[in-house]
Write a protein that holds these residues in place. Structure first.
Motif, short mmCIF file in Angstrom:
data_model
loop_
_atom_site.label_atom_id
_atom_site.label_comp_id
_atom_site.label_asym_id
_atom_site.label_seq_id
_atom_site.Cartn_x
_atom_site.Cartn_y
_atom_site.Cartn_z
N LEU A 41 0.85 -1.18 0.00
CA LEU A 41 0.00 0.00 0.00
C LEU A 41 0.89 1.24 0.00
O LEU A 41 1.59 1.51 0.97
CB LEU A 41 -0.91 -0.01 1.23
CG LEU A 41 -1.85 1.18 1.42
CD1 LEU A 41 -2.68 1.43 0.18
CD2 LEU A 41 -2.74 0.94 2.63
N HIS A 42 0.85 1.98 -1.10
CA HIS A 42 1.77 3.10 -1.29
C HIS A 42 1.14 4.43 -0.88
O HIS A 42 0.79 5.27 -1.71
CB HIS A 42 2.22 3.16 -2.76
CG HIS A 42 3.05 1.98 -3.16
ND1 HIS A 42 4.43 1.97 -3.09
CD2 HIS A 42 2.69 0.76 -3.63
CE1 HIS A 42 4.89 0.80 -3.50
NE2 HIS A 42 3.85 0.05 -3.83
N LEU A 43 1.02 4.62 0.42
CA LEU A 43 0.54 5.88 0.98
C LEU A 43 1.24 6.11 2.32
O LEU A 43 1.63 5.15 2.99
CB LEU A 43 -0.97 5.85 1.20
CG LEU A 43 -1.86 5.94 -0.04
CD1 LEU A 43 -3.32 5.65 0.34
CD2 LEU A 43 -1.76 7.32 -0.69
N PRO A 44 1.38 7.37 2.74
CA PRO A 44 2.01 7.63 4.04
C PRO A 44 1.11 7.20 5.19
O PRO A 44 -0.11 7.37 5.15
CB PRO A 44 2.19 9.16 4.04
CG PRO A 44 2.11 9.57 2.60
CD PRO A 44 1.16 8.60 1.97
N LEU A 45 1.73 6.65 6.22
CA LEU A 45 1.03 6.30 7.45
C LEU A 45 1.26 7.44 8.44
O LEU A 45 2.41 7.74 8.79
CB LEU A 45 1.55 4.99 8.02
CG LEU A 45 0.85 4.48 9.28
CD1 LEU A 45 -0.61 4.14 8.98
CD2 LEU A 45 1.57 3.26 9.84
N CYS A 46 0.18 8.07 8.87
CA CYS A 46 0.28 9.23 9.76
C CYS A 46 0.23 8.77 11.21
O CYS A 46 -0.78 8.24 11.67
CB CYS A 46 -0.87 10.21 9.49
SG CYS A 46 -0.97 10.79 7.79
N VAL A 47 1.33 8.97 11.92
CA VAL A 47 1.41 8.63 13.34
C VAL A 47 1.68 9.92 14.11
O VAL A 47 2.65 10.61 13.86
CB VAL A 47 2.54 7.61 13.60
CG1 VAL A 47 2.62 7.28 15.10
CG2 VAL A 47 2.34 6.35 12.78
N ASP A 48 0.77 10.24 15.02
CA ASP A 48 0.92 11.42 15.87
C ASP A 48 1.10 10.98 17.31
O ASP A 48 0.40 10.07 17.79
CB ASP A 48 -0.31 12.33 15.78
CG ASP A 48 -0.45 12.98 14.42
OD1 ASP A 48 0.49 12.90 13.61
OD2 ASP A 48 -1.52 13.57 14.17
N LEU A 49 2.01 11.61 18.01
CA LEU A 49 2.25 11.33 19.42
C LEU A 49 1.98 12.58 20.23
O LEU A 49 2.60 13.62 19.99
CB LEU A 49 3.70 10.85 19.62
CG LEU A 49 4.12 10.51 21.05
CD1 LEU A 49 3.26 9.37 21.60
CD2 LEU A 49 5.60 10.14 21.11
N ASN A 50 1.02 12.50 21.12
CA ASN A 50 0.62 13.65 21.94
C ASN A 50 0.29 14.87 21.10
O ASN A 50 0.67 16.00 21.40
CB ASN A 50 1.71 13.97 22.97
CG ASN A 50 1.87 12.85 23.99
OD1 ASN A 50 0.90 12.20 24.37
ND2 ASN A 50 3.10 12.63 24.43
N GLY A 51 -0.43 14.61 20.00
CA GLY A 51 -0.92 15.69 19.15
C GLY A 51 0.07 16.26 18.18
O GLY A 51 -0.25 17.19 17.43
N LYS A 52 1.29 15.72 18.14
CA LYS A 52 2.32 16.24 17.23
C LYS A 52 2.72 15.18 16.21
O LYS A 52 2.77 13.99 16.53
CB LYS A 52 3.55 16.67 18.03
CG LYS A 52 3.29 17.81 19.02
CD LYS A 52 4.56 18.17 19.78
CE LYS A 52 4.30 19.30 20.78
NZ LYS A 52 5.54 19.64 21.54
N PRO A 53 2.99 15.59 14.95
CA PRO A 53 3.40 14.62 13.94
C PRO A 53 4.66 13.86 14.36
O PRO A 53 5.68 14.47 14.70
CB PRO A 53 3.66 15.48 12.70
CG PRO A 53 2.85 16.72 12.92
CD PRO A 53 2.89 16.96 14.40
N PHE A 54 4.58 12.55 14.36
CA PHE A 54 5.71 11.71 14.74
C PHE A 54 6.23 10.91 13.55
O PHE A 54 7.42 10.69 13.40
CB PHE A 54 5.30 10.76 15.87
CG PHE A 54 6.39 9.88 16.38
CD1 PHE A 54 7.33 10.36 17.26
CD2 PHE A 54 6.48 8.55 15.96
CE1 PHE A 54 8.36 9.54 17.73
CE2 PHE A 54 7.50 7.72 16.42
CZ PHE A 54 8.44 8.22 17.31
#
Length: 210
Positions: free
Chosen positions: A87-100
């Motif tokens: 699957l060629h898409l970015p995985l968005c991971v946020d930690l405590n509301g900030k982009p990680f």
């Protein structure tokens, strides 16, 4: 969790749900068995894992319950982002509301899903509904380890990778694992910015005494 000293870590991954897969299935048979795609937070307790692996029986206590996205979609719904195995898409991971992390799930995936499924079915059949995870999404940078988003990279999908990079660069990790009160959000959006699977959003809480 009963104790945040266990090294609580998120692992942002892609997962597929398969139809029946016969034992010894080929990669092509495995590819045809993929029915649904979703996201998973494959939670790890990093400080429990080394002792478990040393005993030779693999993960057990170091891998508590995983969390899945509220929605799973068919591969066809993913359009050109799905190439039959990645699957060629970015995985968005946020930690405590900030982009990680914003690593692309299709780049640097060592083994695609059909290969993983065929390997899992080497000595046994897989029943319909079996879930197969991708492993933590990660991207290299110029052939080496990635960088944080603040440093111009795409970040990470787990804290362990960041801590390893910190150790390589500084001699020791400077980021801590998740603690009580920390929040992680894992989501993936299509090219138009629409959420595909919904979001996994979890807060680390202390387990209530029974």
């Amino acid at each position: 969790m009963a104790d945040d000293a266990w090294g609580i870590d998120m692992e942002g991954e892609i997962a597929v749900i398969v139809d029946d897969v016969p034992a010894g299935a080929s990669v092509d048979v495995a590819r045809d068995a993929i029915r649904l795609v979703m996201l998973v937070n494959d939670v790890s307790l990093r400080r429990l894992i080394p002792d478990e692996l040393a005993k030779g029986f693999g993960f057990f206590h170091g891998k508590p319950s995983s969390a899945f996205s509220p929605v799973a979609v068919t591969p066809e719904e993913l359009g050109e982002a799905w190439d039959g195995g990645r699957l060629h898409l970015p995985l968005c991971v946020d930690l405590n509301g900030k982009p990680f992390g914003r690593a692309n799930a299709g780049i640097d995936m060592t083994f695609d899903f059909p290969t993983l499924i065929a390997h899992a079915a080497k000595t046994r059949p897989l029943a319909a509904g079996t879930i197969v995870g991708s492993g933590t999404v990660s991207n290299k940078l110029d052939g080496g380890p990635g960088k944080t988003i603040a440093e111009g990279g795409v970040g990470y999908s787990c804290l362990a990778e960041l801590r390893i990079v910190e150790t390589l660069e500084n001699g020791k990790p400077t980021s801590h694992f998740m603690r009580f009160g920390d929040t992680v959000r894992i989501e993936m959006k299509d090219k138009d910015g629409h959420s595909i699977f919904g979001a996994i959003e979890q807060v680390v809480e202390k387990q209530a005494a029974e």
